[in-house]
Design a protein around this motif. Structure first.
Motif, PDB file in Angstrom:
ATOM      1  N   UNK A 249      -1.093  -5.671   5.829  1.00 46.95           N
ATOM      2  CA  UNK A 249      -0.210  -6.402   4.919  1.00 46.95           C
ATOM      3  C   UNK A 249       0.886  -7.096   5.719  1.00 46.95           C
ATOM      4  N   UNK A 250       0.895  -8.413   5.660  1.00 48.43           N
ATOM      5  CA  UNK A 250       1.970  -9.235   6.216  1.00 48.43           C
ATOM      6  C   UNK A 250       2.177 -10.402   5.259  1.00 48.43           C
ATOM      7  N   UNK A 251       3.305 -11.064   5.370  1.00 46.60           N
ATOM      8  CA  UNK A 251       3.564 -12.222   4.503  1.00 46.60           C
ATOM      9  C   UNK A 251       2.520 -13.305   4.720  1.00 46.60           C
ATOM     10  N   UNK A 252       2.115 -13.503   5.980  1.00 43.60           N
ATOM     11  CA  UNK A 252       1.110 -14.536   6.280  1.00 43.60           C
ATOM     12  C   UNK A 252      -0.228 -14.185   5.665  1.00 43.60           C
TER      13      UNK A 252
ATOM     14  N   UNK B  78      -5.335   2.487  14.912  1.00 50.60           N
ATOM     15  CA  UNK B  78      -4.043   2.309  14.242  1.00 50.60           C
ATOM     16  C   UNK B  78      -3.645   3.479  13.360  1.00 50.60           C
ATOM     17  N   UNK B  79      -4.586   4.397  13.110  1.00 50.98           N
ATOM     18  CA  UNK B  79      -4.283   5.511  12.230  1.00 50.98           C
ATOM     19  C   UNK B  79      -4.670   5.204  10.793  1.00 50.98           C
ATOM     20  N   UNK B  80      -4.746   6.234   9.953  1.00 50.37           N
ATOM     21  CA  UNK B  80      -5.240   6.061   8.580  1.00 50.37           C
ATOM     22  C   UNK B  80      -4.186   5.580   7.587  1.00 50.37           C
ATOM     23  N   UNK B  81      -2.931   5.502   8.008  1.00 53.14           N
ATOM     24  CA  UNK B  81      -1.856   5.249   7.044  1.00 53.14           C
ATOM     25  C   UNK B  81      -1.329   3.816   7.057  1.00 53.14           C
TER      26      UNK B  81
ATOM     27  N   UNK C 270      -4.247  -4.872   2.856  1.00 55.15           N
ATOM     28  CA  UNK C 270      -4.242  -5.638   1.609  1.00 55.15           C
ATOM     29  C   UNK C 270      -4.974  -4.889   0.501  1.00 55.15           C
ATOM     30  N   UNK C 271      -6.060  -4.189   0.869  1.00 59.69           N
ATOM     31  CA  UNK C 271      -6.823  -3.447  -0.134  1.00 59.69           C
ATOM     32  C   UNK C 271      -6.011  -2.280  -0.675  1.00 59.69           C
ATOM     33  N   UNK C 272      -5.369  -1.528   0.204  1.00 59.65           N
ATOM     34  CA  UNK C 272      -4.559  -0.397  -0.247  1.00 59.65           C
ATOM     35  C   UNK C 272      -3.402  -0.866  -1.113  1.00 59.65           C
TER      36      UNK C 272
END
Length: 285
Positions: free
Chosen positions: A174-177, A262-265, A269-271
């Motif tokens: 998730x990022x603004x872009x 990166x880890x599970x947390x 975008x889907x989450x």
């Protein structure tokens, strides 16, 4: 960085997706020009060969080739170490096998691009036709070609499904872009699915007619779209879609999440979409 994820995987993965972004920018851009000017669209190799007209063309071709080989390495390591947690059940094994196939295909394209950089080369369709002819000459050759065609159609359907169902969001941070470009990513996956499915249909037709010349790659697929009713408009739409798919690859290069690295947390975008849906249900209840 997890012990199961080598430190070099992430930069290799990013180089691979950036290389794909460049390839689809060139192919989609030239296809859009062809649609506007009423010309025939070019396939991947022919489109990249046009870069040699510029002084920077050959160095760029080498960078693209290296990037495609990087993408192959990323896919093979991803499949071997299960970096994206596909699992060991049947669904996971099939997904990881798909990673190997796509990796090898992109490695082969990288070899073709390197050949262009070294000495120029023939069009992509010739390569597809040559591969089809070799399969056709084997025992049960038409059946083998038909199986390849069906698998290719399946890959196209999967890309379309990936776009429509927004499965691509599972691996995008998730990022603004990324949020702003989300509609572009969706359209790009669907357009890529259309092109791959048409390639699969051409290969199946080659199997049915026992004619390797009937097969073809991206150039032939775009040609079939151009020849359809309202083909010039359809070609333009697909061309814009291929540029959108280039954007999708660029977004993956910068924002793709690798669970084992990166880890599970990490918020994807889907989450984020699932959490918004859950909050909406709670508010409605």
């Amino acid at each position: 960085m997890s012990d199961t994820c080598p430190a070099w995987v992430v930069p290799v993965m990013r180089a691979g997706y950036l290389s794909r972004a460049v390839v689809y920018t060139v192919v989609g851009g030239l296809a859009l020009v062809a649609a506007v000017e009423g010309q025939e669209a070019e396939g991947t190799t022919d489109a990249l060969a046009d870069l040699q007209a510029h002084w920077w063309g050959t160095p760029l071709l080498w960078l693209i080739a290296l990037g495609l080989w990087a993408y192959m390495v990323w896919r093979l390591v991803d499949a071997a170490l299960d970096l994206e947690d596909y699992g060991r059940d049947l669904k996971g094994v099939v997904a990881r096998a798909g990673l190997i196939v796509t990796g090898v295909i992109h490695g082969a394209i990288g070899v073709s691009v390197a050949g262009l950089a070294l000495r120029g080369g023939d069009g992509e369709g010739g390569g597809t036709q040559s591969m089809t002819a070799q399969l056709m000459a084997m025992p049960l050759g038409p059946w083998l070609v038909g199986a390849v065609g069906l698998v290719t159609i399946g890959a196209g359907v999967y890309y379309g499904y990936k776009g429509i169902s927004e499965k691509y969001k599972e691996h995008i941070r998730v990022t603004a872009t990324a949020e702003r470009l989300d509609p572009v990513l969706k359209f790009g996956c669907i357009a890529q699915g259309v092109v791959i499915a048409v390639i699969g249909v051409l290969i199946c037709y080659a199997a049915l007619t026992a004619d390797p010349q009937a097969a073809g790659g991206v150039g032939e697929a775009l040609g079939q779209i151009r020849a359809a009713p309202f083909g010039r408009v359809m070609l333009g739409v697909v061309a814009v879609g291929l540029v959108a798919f280039a954007v999708e690859n660029a977004v993956e290069a910068f924002y793709r999440v690798i669970p084992r690295c990166d880890g599970p947390d990490v918020m994807t975008l889907a989450r984020q979409a699932r959490q918004k849906a859950e909050r909406g249900l709670q508010a409605a209840g």
